[in-house]
Design an enzyme around this catalytic site. Structure first.
Site, mmCIF file in Angstrom:
data_model
loop_
_atom_site.group_PDB
_atom_site.id
_atom_site.type_symbol
_atom_site.label_atom_id
_atom_site.label_comp_id
_atom_site.label_asym_id
_atom_site.label_seq_id
_atom_site.Cartn_x
_atom_site.Cartn_y
_atom_site.Cartn_z
ATOM 1 N N HIS A 61 0.848 -1.186 0.000
ATOM 2 C CA HIS A 61 0.000 0.000 0.000
ATOM 3 C C HIS A 61 0.889 1.242 0.000
ATOM 4 O O HIS A 61 1.876 1.305 0.740
ATOM 5 C CB HIS A 61 -0.868 -0.059 1.260
ATOM 6 C CG HIS A 61 -1.827 1.078 1.428
ATOM 7 N ND1 HIS A 61 -1.417 2.340 1.802
ATOM 8 C CD2 HIS A 61 -3.173 1.137 1.280
ATOM 9 C CE1 HIS A 61 -2.474 3.125 1.868
ATOM 10 N NE2 HIS A 61 -3.548 2.434 1.560
ATOM 11 N N ARG B 295 -2.445 0.961 -4.543
ATOM 12 C CA ARG B 295 -2.334 -0.495 -4.509
ATOM 13 C C ARG B 295 -2.532 -1.006 -5.931
ATOM 14 O O ARG B 295 -3.137 -0.330 -6.759
ATOM 15 C CB ARG B 295 -3.439 -1.139 -3.655
ATOM 16 C CG ARG B 295 -3.556 -0.655 -2.257
ATOM 17 C CD ARG B 295 -4.600 -1.500 -1.526
ATOM 18 N NE ARG B 295 -5.649 -0.708 -0.905
ATOM 19 C CZ ARG B 295 -6.795 -1.208 -0.457
ATOM 20 N NH1 ARG B 295 -7.064 -2.500 -0.585
ATOM 21 N NH2 ARG B 295 -7.700 -0.433 0.096
ATOM 22 N N LYS C 216 -5.965 -0.728 -8.082
ATOM 23 C CA LYS C 216 -6.867 0.267 -7.493
ATOM 24 C C LYS C 216 -6.790 1.535 -8.348
ATOM 25 O O LYS C 216 -6.052 1.602 -9.327
ATOM 26 C CB LYS C 216 -6.481 0.549 -6.044
ATOM 27 C CG LYS C 216 -6.803 -0.608 -5.102
ATOM 28 C CD LYS C 216 -8.203 -0.531 -4.517
ATOM 29 C CE LYS C 216 -8.276 0.525 -3.436
ATOM 30 N NZ LYS C 216 -9.652 0.642 -2.881
ATOM 31 N N ASP D 61 -5.196 8.327 -7.139
ATOM 32 C CA ASP D 61 -5.708 9.260 -6.124
ATOM 33 C C ASP D 61 -4.601 10.285 -5.873
ATOM 34 O O ASP D 61 -3.444 9.910 -5.690
ATOM 35 C CB ASP D 61 -6.038 8.461 -4.851
ATOM 36 C CG ASP D 61 -6.476 9.343 -3.664
ATOM 37 O OD1 ASP D 61 -6.156 10.549 -3.640
ATOM 38 O OD2 ASP D 61 -7.139 8.797 -2.751
ATOM 39 N N CYS E 299 -3.553 11.895 -3.423
ATOM 40 C CA CYS E 299 -2.709 11.844 -2.229
ATOM 41 C C CYS E 299 -1.483 10.954 -2.440
ATOM 42 O O CYS E 299 -0.445 11.165 -1.818
ATOM 43 C CB CYS E 299 -3.487 11.410 -0.993
ATOM 44 S SG CYS E 299 -3.923 9.674 -0.895
ATOM 45 N N TYR E 300 -1.594 9.982 -3.353
ATOM 46 C CA TYR E 300 -0.435 9.111 -3.611
ATOM 47 C C TYR E 300 0.629 9.824 -4.449
ATOM 48 O O TYR E 300 1.721 9.298 -4.609
ATOM 49 C CB TYR E 300 -0.857 7.792 -4.256
ATOM 50 C CG TYR E 300 -1.742 6.996 -3.342
ATOM 51 C CD1 TYR E 300 -1.241 6.532 -2.128
ATOM 52 C CD2 TYR E 300 -3.072 6.755 -3.635
ATOM 53 C CE1 TYR E 300 -2.058 5.847 -1.239
ATOM 54 C CE2 TYR E 300 -3.890 6.067 -2.759
ATOM 55 C CZ TYR E 300 -3.383 5.618 -1.565
ATOM 56 O OH TYR E 300 -4.186 4.947 -0.691
ATOM 57 N N ASP F 214 -8.637 14.166 -4.320
ATOM 58 C CA ASP F 214 -8.360 12.810 -4.778
ATOM 59 C C ASP F 214 -8.411 12.766 -6.313
ATOM 60 O O ASP F 214 -7.410 12.528 -6.990
ATOM 61 C CB ASP F 214 -9.402 11.900 -4.103
ATOM 62 C CG ASP F 214 -9.522 10.502 -4.692
ATOM 63 O OD1 ASP F 214 -8.903 10.214 -5.722
ATOM 64 O OD2 ASP F 214 -10.283 9.685 -4.123
ATOM 65 N N ASP G 265 -10.102 18.606 0.273
ATOM 66 C CA ASP G 265 -10.002 18.638 1.736
ATOM 67 C C ASP G 265 -8.558 18.979 2.098
ATOM 68 O O ASP G 265 -7.686 19.037 1.224
ATOM 69 C CB ASP G 265 -10.452 17.298 2.352
ATOM 70 C CG ASP G 265 -9.698 16.112 1.790
ATOM 71 O OD1 ASP G 265 -8.454 16.176 1.741
ATOM 72 O OD2 ASP G 265 -10.337 15.116 1.391
ATOM 73 N N HIS H 298 -5.849 16.171 1.183
ATOM 74 C CA HIS H 298 -5.460 16.080 -0.223
ATOM 75 C C HIS H 298 -4.770 17.360 -0.709
ATOM 76 O O HIS H 298 -3.957 17.315 -1.621
ATOM 77 C CB HIS H 298 -6.677 15.760 -1.106
ATOM 78 C CG HIS H 298 -7.082 14.321 -1.036
ATOM 79 N ND1 HIS H 298 -8.005 13.854 -0.131
ATOM 80 C CD2 HIS H 298 -6.657 13.230 -1.735
ATOM 81 C CE1 HIS H 298 -8.146 12.540 -0.286
ATOM 82 N NE2 HIS H 298 -7.346 12.139 -1.249
#
Lengths: 531, 340
Positions: free
Chosen positions: A251, A319, A322, A325, A327-328, A402, A409, A412
């Protein structure tokens, strides 16, 4: 010149499943956010592509939260108030926004109210001490605090914080995030970042930690959230041959935390795992254990494969199979400088050193024609990640997110900006900076500022641990000839120290204080070699 | 907020709470970035802080903390204090689990929800309760097949209780995870789970012949690859099995070669059970197969590395351009390895 984007949809092999349906939906949404000029494989032309970081609307978004407060739906973040501070202040740092003295004073007051009487910080005032909140509070204080009375830094009770850390330590080298809380590598990362910043590192604190981190790497190469200790650590003692299964798949968030922890642990691994006989009477034998290892090959493979394809605008997923996003952008994007740091200079490009001067020349050229020659040796696609943040990550009304059509938010907003920073800049350990810091190192001053720890250890070795941790953490510099700005340098955000997710300056000021050192002035990495 | 708490008075208005001194949250004068709490939340947390300060552990603390976590399931201090109260009272922990069932389903993304169950199961020491939890997590995963916390919790249940008896906790695990992969072969959480069950947690009953297990698992992954070749989860599992069992990648060369052709129709017509061919809809050549074959050549070393370099070039420039930098790194690294 930008290479034309390959916008082929992810193949479904004529066999659709829940995963591929969601993937297709996301690809359609993201494709709609790709500017026409890129969609047709054209050149990035700033006059007709809105590759613009909307600094002002993001700053207004952050300021609104700070001044007016958070709406009621943020009640779910009541136990993350220290995080709301960190996310907001570090986002300001990325954007290069300074705060006035009164705002900083209020911020310090608010953060210090979260310090727990038994040590460490809680997620809010009167909340139980928690490793994550402690990192968030200390990071926020790195931005808004300073030495001296009322400055916030000297109000941190480091002795009690250390005692809190020891009180959540487990026999397998892991830590509970709070009393009766869960174990996972996020907590460990937070503890190591804070202990490094505040001069709290000791061998008793680090005992077993490298083995725990290594046990959390999965067969995919990334890291899961924790491993199961009870077969290896029973009442009969430690059995190194017993399996320590990873609970949870590879992750992005956990991988960042594990990898950064691994970098923090390098001095401890160098000093405490040397298996050689004692040289003098007062220097006891180093712990005679085989140093654990992590699989860098599979890690690099996994990290690079988290970058989405062209149709996903090059954002990162957390992941396998998936969705991307924002944030990654940081959690995975931020891993690359750490990997470079571990591999050492020149490892990811054999010709790295000789190219430095050339790079500086190209950088000057790029400032003029808003273009670059591709001599970049990063392991991931830096332009594409910037495009994801700029085209998909920004909410039109301010704040980052995201992915569309989600709301922005605080979380993020920071991690999209930090990811953008990781893609714009090259930050890495610098040999000459390390030498300069070593020259001015004062072991006595650092020792006097350290906290009292448990069992006695060789003073010499502990001094080395402190020195090496200080040098390893502060020798990171930006290679100013290697920056790249999609949309032009108007989109520049500040460089980020990847170990802490703070600016290099904030990291320096805080560590300077807590190790009581004089810092030699910094010479920009590439500028030093410029003619 | 659950119906139970609707239209009830604030704690400040209830005579039975009059003996508790509420403790407002101190945030400094004119606090920065306050959260605009509802009156109910502020009131309940004021009383919670008061209770914690007084150290009270009683049934009404359970009601109060239940109220708070319903408004904010991430309030870890309320969870922590609730757990301590349950233990201090010698409360019925099975009843606590049942109370939390629906709550866990509604708030499955919260760490505390799952950690609380883990604390309860640890205290209960009951394999029967653990079996019920396996069924419970299976229901939750049926709704959200990749929920990280739920998977971690299920894996903890299995290794913590480690019941490998016939009909024990481990017994149905592989069949269950196969069902999930039938539903969605791209569910990476299920693949990770399979790796944990088969490889990462000791040897299961009936799995003592590790070579045979290796063959079975390799065949399983190959069948799943044939079904949908562009599925990184299945390839990662296959690689994981080979690396774990120290099997050279070259043993799969003839299988992988079926997936690097540019058209599925080019594949041989002969049915070879060891080397299942891609299905008709397969989109070839498959990037993962190309990568795998390059790894085979690199492992073989010597002259073969040049073949690996050719494949990496094709990945960098044609098949997987987003990872161009990575494939160029592999070329440099591979050539360096070949010289060394």
């Amino acid at each position: 010149m930008a290479s034309p984007r390959d916008l082929r949809p992810t193949p479904t092999d004529g066999y659709s499943t829940a995963t591929s349906f969601m993937q297709q939906d996301t690809e359609e949404t993201l494709l709609a956010h790709l500017p026409q000029s890129l969609a047709s494989g054209g050149v990035i032309a700033s006059q007709n592509v809105p590759a613009v970081l909307q600094r002002n609307v993001h700053m207004q978004y952050l300021l609104r939260n700070l001044r007016q407060g958070f709406p009621q739906r943020y009640t779910g973040q009541d136990a993350s108030q220290a995080w709301l501070m960190h996310w907001t202040f570090q986002a300001f740092s990325c954007l290069g926004v300074g705060m006035d003295g009164e705002t900083k004073r209020k911020a310090r007051e608010k953060i210090l109210a979260m310090q727990h009487e038994s040590g460490g910080f809680g997620g809010g005032p009167s909340q139980a001490p928690h490793l994550l909140a402690t990192y968030a509070a200390v990071s926020a204080l790195a931005v808004v605090g300073e030495p001296g009375p009322g400055g916030g830094w000297d109000e941190i009770d480091r002795q009690k914080m250390y005692e809190f850390f020891m009180s959540v330590k487990q026999s397998d080298g892991s830590f509970l995030v709070s009393h009766h809380g869960e174990v996972d590598v996020r907590g460990l990362y937070c503890l190591l970042a804070v202990a490094t910043l505040l001069n709290l590192l000791t061998p008793e604190l680090l005992q077993g930690v490298p083995e725990f981190i290594a046990s959390c790497q999965t067969y995919e190469g990334g890291f899961g959230n924790a491993s199961f200790p009870d077969w290896a650590f029973s009442t009969d003692g430690y059995d190194p041959a017993a399996p320590r299964p990873v609970l949870g798949e590879a992750h992005g968030g956990y991988t960042f935390c594990a990898l950064a922890s691994w970098v923090f642990l390098q001095p401890y691994l160098r000093i405490y795992y040397k298996s050689k006989p004692p040289s003098t009477a007062d220097a006891p034998a180093a712990i005679d254990r085989i140093p654990p290892t992590i699989n860098m090959r599979s890690l690099i493979r996994w990290l690079t494969h988290m970058q989405g394809t062209g149709i996903e605008l090059g954002g990162f997923k957390g992941r396998t199979n998936k969705l991307v996003d924002g944030c990654y952008s940081w959690w995975v994007g931020g891993c690359f400088p750490l990997v470079d740091g571990l591999l050492g200079p020149g490892a990811s490009a054999a010709t790295h050193e000789t190219e430095t001067a050339t790079k500086a020349e190209h950088a000057q050229a790029s400032a003029e024609d808003n273009d670059w020659l591709d001599i970049d040796d990063a392991l991931f696609n830096r332009e594409a990640l910037q495009e994801y943040v700029l085209f998909a990550g920004q909410h039109p009304a301010g704040g980052l997110r995201d992915k569309p059509p989600k709301h922005p938010d605080s979380y993020h907003t920071l991690y999209c900006l930090a990811g953008l920073s990781a893609a714009q800049h090259r930050v890495g350990p610098d040999h000459s900076r390390r030498e300069a810091l070593l020259q001015s190192w004062d072991a006595d001053a650092a020792r006097q500022k350290a906290v009292a720890s448990g069992p006695p250890d060789s003073q010499e070795r502990l001094d080395s641990l402190r020195r090496e941790s200080f040098l390893d953490a502060l020798c990171w510099l930006e290679d100013e000839g290697a920056d790249k700005y999609v949309g032009g340098s108007a989109n520049r955000v500040n460089a980020t120290q990847p170990l802490f997710n703070l600016t290099i300056t904030h990291t320096e000021l805080m560590m300077k204080h807590f190790y009581q050192q004089n810092l030699p002035s910094r010479v920009p990495k590439a500028a030093a070699t410029r003619p | 907020m659950s119906a139970e708490f609707e239209d009830v008075l604030l704690y400040a208005e209830r005579p039975e709470w009059a003996d508790v001194t509420p403790l407002p949250q101190y945030q400094g004068v004119d606090a920065l970035a306050p959260i605009n709490y509802s009156a109910e939340y502020q009131d309940a947390t004021d009383y919670f802080r008061g209770i914690v300060k007084a150290g009270e552990k009683s049934p009404r603390v359970l009601a109060l903390t239940w109220n708070i976590i319903n408004m904010n399931p991430a309030h870890y201090s309320a969870w922590q204090y609730r757990y301590k109260t349950l233990l201090a009272m010698g409360a019925d922990l099975e009843a606590e689990l049942r109370l939390m069932d629906d709550f866990a389903v509604t708030n499955m993304k919260t760490y505390q929800v799952w950690h609380h169950r883990r604390l309860l199961l640890t205290a209960l020491r009951s394999p029967a309760a653990a079996a019920a939890e396996l069924a419970f997590t299976a229901r939750v995963l049926a709704g959200d097949a990749k929920n990280y916390h739920t998977w971690s919790y299920r894996q903890w249940l299995l290794v913590h209780f480690n019941d490998d008896d016939e009909g024990g906790l481990w017994a149905g695990e592989r069949a269950w995870v196969e069902e999930l992969l039938e539903k969605d072969v791209r569910n990476n959480s299920a693949w990770h789970h399979r790796f944990l069950v088969v490889w990462a947690s000791g040897v299961r009953r009936g799995d003592e012949d590790r070579e045979a297990v290796g063959r079975t698992e390799s065949a399983f992954a190959k069948d799943k690859i044939a079904l949908a070749p562009n599925n990184p989860s299945a390839w990662n599992y296959l690689r994981g099995v080979l690396e774990h069992t120290k099997t050279p990648f070259a043993t799969l060369t003839s299988f992988v070669e079926l997936y690097i052709v540019s058209d599925a129709a080019e594949a041989p017509e002969v049915v070879d059970l060891d080397n299942p061919a891609p299905t008709e809809g397969a989109q070839l050549p498959c990037v993962h197969a190309l990568e795998f074959l390059a790894d085979v050549y690199e492992q073989e070393g010597g002259e073969q590395v040049a073949k690996a370099v050719e494949i990496w070039k094709s990945l960098a420039n044609e098949h997987d351009t987003m990872r161009k930098k990575y494939w160029e790194y592999r070329i440099r690294d591979g050539l360096q390895g070949a010289r060394a």
